[in-house]
Motif scaffolding. Structure first.
Motif, mmCIF file in Angstrom:
data_model
loop_
_atom_site.group_PDB
_atom_site.id
_atom_site.type_symbol
_atom_site.label_atom_id
_atom_site.label_comp_id
_atom_site.label_asym_id
_atom_site.label_seq_id
_atom_site.Cartn_x
_atom_site.Cartn_y
_atom_site.Cartn_z
ATOM 1 N N ILE A 89 0.836 -1.202 0.000
ATOM 2 C CA ILE A 89 0.000 0.000 0.000
ATOM 3 C C ILE A 89 0.872 1.254 0.000
ATOM 4 O O ILE A 89 0.631 2.202 -0.750
ATOM 5 N N ILE A 90 1.904 1.241 0.850
ATOM 6 C CA ILE A 90 2.823 2.395 0.910
ATOM 7 C C ILE A 90 3.533 2.578 -0.428
ATOM 8 O O ILE A 90 3.668 3.702 -0.938
ATOM 9 N N ALA A 91 3.984 1.461 -1.016
ATOM 10 C CA ALA A 91 4.676 1.524 -2.310
ATOM 11 C C ALA A 91 3.754 2.059 -3.391
ATOM 12 O O ALA A 91 4.184 2.823 -4.270
ATOM 13 N N LEU A 92 2.483 1.677 -3.345
ATOM 14 C CA LEU A 92 1.523 2.169 -4.331
ATOM 15 C C LEU A 92 1.386 3.686 -4.247
ATOM 16 O O LEU A 92 1.413 4.373 -5.272
ATOM 17 N N ILE A 93 1.268 4.207 -3.036
ATOM 18 C CA ILE A 93 1.077 5.648 -2.841
ATOM 19 C C ILE A 93 2.292 6.431 -3.311
ATOM 20 O O ILE A 93 2.185 7.338 -4.155
ATOM 21 N N PHE A 94 3.461 6.077 -2.778
ATOM 22 C CA PHE A 94 4.679 6.821 -3.126
ATOM 23 C C PHE A 94 5.064 6.606 -4.590
ATOM 24 O O PHE A 94 5.466 7.550 -5.283
ATOM 25 N N GLY A 95 4.931 5.367 -5.056
ATOM 26 C CA GLY A 95 5.275 5.077 -6.445
ATOM 27 C C GLY A 95 4.382 5.820 -7.425
ATOM 28 O O GLY A 95 4.850 6.325 -8.448
ATOM 29 N N SER A 96 3.103 5.913 -7.108
ATOM 30 C CA SER A 96 2.161 6.607 -7.992
ATOM 31 C C SER A 96 2.434 8.107 -8.036
ATOM 32 O O SER A 96 2.319 8.739 -9.094
ATOM 33 N N VAL A 97 2.781 8.676 -6.881
ATOM 34 C CA VAL A 97 3.090 10.116 -6.831
ATOM 35 C C VAL A 97 4.310 10.425 -7.696
ATOM 36 O O VAL A 97 4.307 11.367 -8.496
ATOM 37 N N ILE A 98 5.365 9.617 -7.530
ATOM 38 C CA ILE A 98 6.584 9.821 -8.317
ATOM 39 C C ILE A 98 6.307 9.617 -9.800
ATOM 40 O O ILE A 98 6.737 10.404 -10.653
ATOM 41 N N HIS A 100 3.489 9.960 -11.331
ATOM 42 C CA HIS A 100 2.619 11.017 -11.867
ATOM 43 C C HIS A 100 3.393 12.286 -12.206
ATOM 44 O O HIS A 100 3.012 13.019 -13.123
ATOM 45 N N ILE A 101 4.474 12.533 -11.477
ATOM 46 C CA ILE A 101 5.306 13.704 -11.779
ATOM 47 C C ILE A 101 5.816 13.619 -13.211
ATOM 48 O O ILE A 101 5.734 14.584 -13.980
ATOM 49 N N TYR A 104 2.974 13.802 -15.823
ATOM 50 C CA TYR A 104 2.545 15.194 -16.023
ATOM 51 C C TYR A 104 3.549 15.946 -16.898
ATOM 52 O O TYR A 104 3.170 16.699 -17.804
ATOM 53 N N ILE A 105 4.850 15.725 -16.612
ATOM 54 C CA ILE A 105 5.895 16.388 -17.406
ATOM 55 C C ILE A 105 5.783 16.002 -18.879
ATOM 56 O O ILE A 105 5.997 16.831 -19.773
ATOM 57 N N LEU A 106 5.404 14.763 -19.119
ATOM 58 C CA LEU A 106 5.334 14.242 -20.482
ATOM 59 C C LEU A 106 3.954 14.402 -21.117
ATOM 60 O O LEU A 106 3.678 13.828 -22.173
ATOM 61 N N GLY A 107 3.087 15.192 -20.486
ATOM 62 C CA GLY A 107 1.836 15.558 -21.133
ATOM 63 C C GLY A 107 0.567 14.949 -20.588
ATOM 64 O O GLY A 107 -0.523 15.234 -21.087
ATOM 65 N N GLY A 108 0.657 14.074 -19.579
ATOM 66 C CA GLY A 108 -0.540 13.475 -19.003
ATOM 67 C C GLY A 108 -1.298 14.482 -18.157
ATOM 68 O O GLY A 108 -0.746 15.026 -17.203
ATOM 69 N N ARG A 109 -2.547 14.745 -18.498
ATOM 70 C CA ARG A 109 -3.334 15.777 -17.805
ATOM 71 C C ARG A 109 -4.670 15.246 -17.291
ATOM 72 O O ARG A 109 -5.578 16.031 -17.039
ATOM 73 N N LEU A 164 8.344 6.422 -21.599
ATOM 74 C CA LEU A 164 9.324 7.286 -20.921
ATOM 75 C C LEU A 164 8.895 7.599 -19.500
ATOM 76 O O LEU A 164 9.721 7.602 -18.574
ATOM 77 N N ALA A 165 7.615 7.856 -19.305
ATOM 78 C CA ALA A 165 7.108 8.178 -17.970
ATOM 79 C C ALA A 165 7.339 7.025 -17.000
ATOM 80 O O ALA A 165 7.598 7.247 -15.807
ATOM 81 N N VAL A 166 7.260 5.809 -17.504
ATOM 82 C CA VAL A 166 7.458 4.627 -16.662
ATOM 83 C C VAL A 166 8.934 4.304 -16.480
ATOM 84 O O VAL A 166 9.369 3.921 -15.379
ATOM 85 N N LEU A 167 9.730 4.467 -17.550
ATOM 86 C CA LEU A 167 11.133 4.066 -17.507
ATOM 87 C C LEU A 167 12.040 5.056 -16.770
ATOM 88 O O LEU A 167 12.987 4.649 -16.098
ATOM 89 N N ILE A 168 11.760 6.358 -16.910
ATOM 90 C CA ILE A 168 12.652 7.361 -16.297
ATOM 91 C C ILE A 168 12.774 7.175 -14.785
ATOM 92 O O ILE A 168 13.897 7.160 -14.255
ATOM 93 N N PRO A 169 11.663 7.026 -14.035
ATOM 94 C CA PRO A 169 11.810 6.792 -12.592
ATOM 95 C C PRO A 169 12.582 5.512 -12.286
ATOM 96 O O PRO A 169 13.357 5.466 -11.321
#
Length: 203
Positions: A89-98, A100-101, A104-109, A164-169
């Protein structure tokens, strides 16, 4: 409800793209309930595997009492189940926040809710295979592929941007772990050299 969760599980495995498209208007609460169920299953199966491995390990420990070994194995399994569930659960929250950054940078709105849903649905292969030793590696790769597909469909961006959004983190995490490991080995090596030097001086 159980049938709905099982159906979702099957649809993600067999027809992920269409399933993600149909999940755009699905509530986060529904997705999170799905997550709790599949992670509960994963945590229990992982706990059983941990218990079995610990039981085998205790067989090679000289002087280990059979009753104590059995009790310790059960405790290890229970702790593994509880810890795995909470950590997921903790990994889901923190992982999703990171994640999403970078989305968002790559155009997800479409909002962080869609990113969390993408993270939840992409966990499905882990629930299916992640608890199996060695084969779990395939489940991790599969989950990353599904994550990129889910981001693409739920945020309605291109495949390249989603990947890219998935691989960069992931790349950043690997680099950080590598740097930390090198730093740790350097410190250990320096400490060993210092101890040897002091020993030679005193001799």
């Amino acid at each position: 409800m159980t049938n709905d969760i099982f159906q979702k599980f099957k649809d993600i495995i067999l027809n992920p793209v269409e399933t993600f498209k149909n999940s755009r208007d699905e509530t986060l609460g529904t997705a999170f309930l799905y997550f709790l169920v599949i992670i509960a299953v994963y945590s229990v199966l992982s706990g059983i595997v941990s218990m079995m491995f610990f039981s085998i390990f205790t067989l090679f420990m000289p002087g280990m009492d059979a009753l104590l070994a059995a009790e310790t194995s059960v405790i290890t399994g229970v702790v593994s189940i509880v810890f795995g569930f909470i950590a997921s659960i903790i990994a889901l929250i923190f992982g999703s926040v990171i994640l999403h950054i970078f989305v968002y940078i790559l155009g997800g709105r479409k909002g962080i809710e869609q990113t969390i849903k993408a993270s939840i649905y992409s966990c499905t292969p882990l629930a299916l295979f992640g608890w199996i030793p060695f084969i779990g590696i395939i489940a991790i790769i599969w989950s990353y592929i599904l994550n990129a597909l889910a981001i693409r469909e739920l945020h309605e961006i291109s495949t390249a941007r989603a990947v890219l959004a998935v691989l960069i983190p992931l790349i950043i995490l690997i680099v950080l772990v590598g740097v930390a490991l090198i730093a740790f080995l350097t410190v250990v090596s320096s400490s060993d050299a210092f101890i040897v030097e002091k020993t030679l001086v005193y001799e």
